[in-house]
Write an enzyme that holds these catalytic residues in place. Sequence first.
Site, short mmCIF file in Angstrom:
data_model
loop_
_atom_site.label_atom_id
_atom_site.label_comp_id
_atom_site.label_asym_id
_atom_site.label_seq_id
_atom_site.Cartn_x
_atom_site.Cartn_y
_atom_site.Cartn_z
N ALA A 76 6.41 -8.03 0.37
CA ALA A 76 7.08 -9.30 0.68
C ALA A 76 6.15 -10.38 1.22
O ALA A 76 6.36 -11.56 0.99
CB ALA A 76 8.21 -9.04 1.69
N HIS A 77 5.10 -9.97 1.96
CA HIS A 77 4.29 -11.01 2.63
C HIS A 77 3.43 -11.81 1.66
O HIS A 77 2.79 -12.79 2.05
CB HIS A 77 3.45 -10.42 3.77
CG HIS A 77 2.27 -9.60 3.35
ND1 HIS A 77 0.99 -10.11 3.39
CD2 HIS A 77 2.16 -8.33 2.92
CE1 HIS A 77 0.14 -9.15 3.00
NE2 HIS A 77 0.82 -8.07 2.71
N THR B 200 14.20 4.77 9.88
CA THR B 200 15.23 3.74 10.04
C THR B 200 14.74 2.45 9.38
O THR B 200 13.60 2.03 9.59
CB THR B 200 15.53 3.51 11.53
OG1 THR B 200 15.97 4.76 12.07
CG2 THR B 200 16.59 2.45 11.74
N GLN C 205 0.36 -8.76 -6.42
CA GLN C 205 -0.07 -10.16 -6.57
C GLN C 205 0.79 -10.91 -7.58
O GLN C 205 0.77 -12.14 -7.62
CB GLN C 205 -1.54 -10.23 -7.01
CG GLN C 205 -2.52 -9.77 -5.95
CD GLN C 205 -2.59 -10.72 -4.74
OE1 GLN C 205 -2.32 -11.91 -4.84
NE2 GLN C 205 -2.98 -10.19 -3.59
N CYS D 265 -8.26 -7.49 2.03
CA CYS D 265 -8.05 -6.23 2.72
C CYS D 265 -9.36 -5.54 3.03
O CYS D 265 -9.39 -4.52 3.68
CB CYS D 265 -7.15 -5.34 1.90
SG CYS D 265 -5.73 -6.25 1.31
N SER E 54 0.84 -1.21 0.00
CA SER E 54 0.00 0.00 0.00
C SER E 54 0.87 1.25 0.00
O SER E 54 0.58 2.22 -0.70
CB SER E 54 -0.90 0.04 1.24
OG SER E 54 -1.72 -1.12 1.28
N1 PLP Z 1 -2.20 -4.25 -4.15
C1 PLP Z 1 -2.73 -5.46 -4.32
C2 PLP Z 1 -3.09 -5.92 -5.69
C3 PLP Z 1 -2.95 -6.29 -3.22
O1 PLP Z 1 -3.49 -7.51 -3.38
C4 PLP Z 1 -2.60 -5.82 -1.93
C5 PLP Z 1 -2.89 -6.65 -0.73
O2 PLP Z 1 -3.67 -7.57 -0.75
C6 PLP Z 1 -2.02 -4.55 -1.82
C7 PLP Z 1 -1.83 -3.79 -2.95
C8 PLP Z 1 -1.60 -4.02 -0.49
O3 PLP Z 1 -0.44 -4.67 -0.05
P1 PLP Z 1 -0.02 -4.61 1.50
O4 PLP Z 1 -0.93 -5.52 2.23
O5 PLP Z 1 1.40 -5.07 1.54
O6 PLP Z 1 -0.16 -3.19 1.90
#
Ligand code: PLP
Length: 378
Positions: free
Chosen positions: A201-202, A238, A180, A326, A73
């Site tokens: 990364a996650h 940092t 993705q 999300c 994000s």
């Molecule tokens: N963009 C896409 C296409 C996503 O699927 C996601 C999370 O599911 C994000 C952005 C946001 O990533 P993060 O959870 O690392 O903020």
Amino acid sequence: MNRIYYFDHAATTAVDEEVLREMIPYFSYSYGNPSSAYTIGRQNKMAIHVARQKVAKAINAKPKEIYFTGCGSESDNLALKGITYANSKNKKHIITTKIEHHAILNTCKTLEQEGIEVTYLNVDKDGKINLQELENSIKDDTILISIMIANNEIGTIQPIKEIGKIARKHKILFHTDAVQAIGNIKVNVEEMNIDLLSMSAHKFYGPKGVGALYVKEGIDFKEIQDGGHQENGKRAGTENVAGIVGMGKAIELAYENIEEYNTKLIELREYCIEELQRKISKIRINGARKDRLPGNINISFLGEDSSDLLLKLDEKGICTSAGSACSTGDTSPSHVLMAIGLNNEEAEGALRITLGKENTKQDIDYLISNIVAITTSK
Ligand code: PLP
């Protein structure tokens, strides 16, 4: 603890054990601040440098084109706001799509409130944009095109190389949300004409709380957070050394056997879809059948409420998603499913199953038997 059957890899993934092993020293004895001049500081600066090289290599970029952030994000925010703020004196228009993640859509909303005009492209029933519509929406004052590589809900992959070509032809910057895609399909920023790219990364067996933004050398963008000079002055704070080291290792591992991994996921995905189609008559597959993330399945179970289905599956130790990970807690129908033309019944019954490296055919059989039992028990 009972076994978990995890089918929500688009939401997040477990940290790979090898990744964790590389991260651990940076939580304990290797704790120096990378900006410090003494040895344990300099060592950590070097560890970040190595991770930056690994991330850059995975997408065919240069290490200096990689900026570490706190998540996908943040990378999306930095890309859209950073480019807009650096150019908005003369240019005031952005092009994106109706099916982007909220990290993009809500950033666009903020920019709209600040006087930027945003065009939201339509998608067809598979979730693909129309390249002609994209070209037609370009204006003299278009700053940026931001279109995701792969959709988080339906897995549809956009014609990124062609989009990049159009952007180059009109001398407009092209950002892609690859959160993705990275770690799941091959991405080459040079071949695909990508100027900026977000990742997290996650989503590929790395830790949470670390992402990266690729910005092609020579492109000016404005930092969105005031503070120190970390990340070449573009991202103050940092550095999350352990997280960054983990991200470097995770991306390296993800691309080591990507073809083999994708073949396995596609086999499992197709088996799952075919079995569900054979056993349940009232279903609909959402998203493109061909240009699709290997591990993504999105199915509408007609007459079902996917939130109920999700909870019943959870009782059996099965993790799935009833929409975008999300937006859990948000009961309005998914903007992605609406954009591809689903009616309310189809959208309400949509379940997302996303496969990953620990899933086996036995896991899929367990999932299918439970879905069949729940949907036919009424
Ligand atoms: N963009 C896409 C296409 C996503 O699927 C996601 C999370 O599911 C994000 C952005 C946001 O990533 P993060 O959870 O690392 O903020």
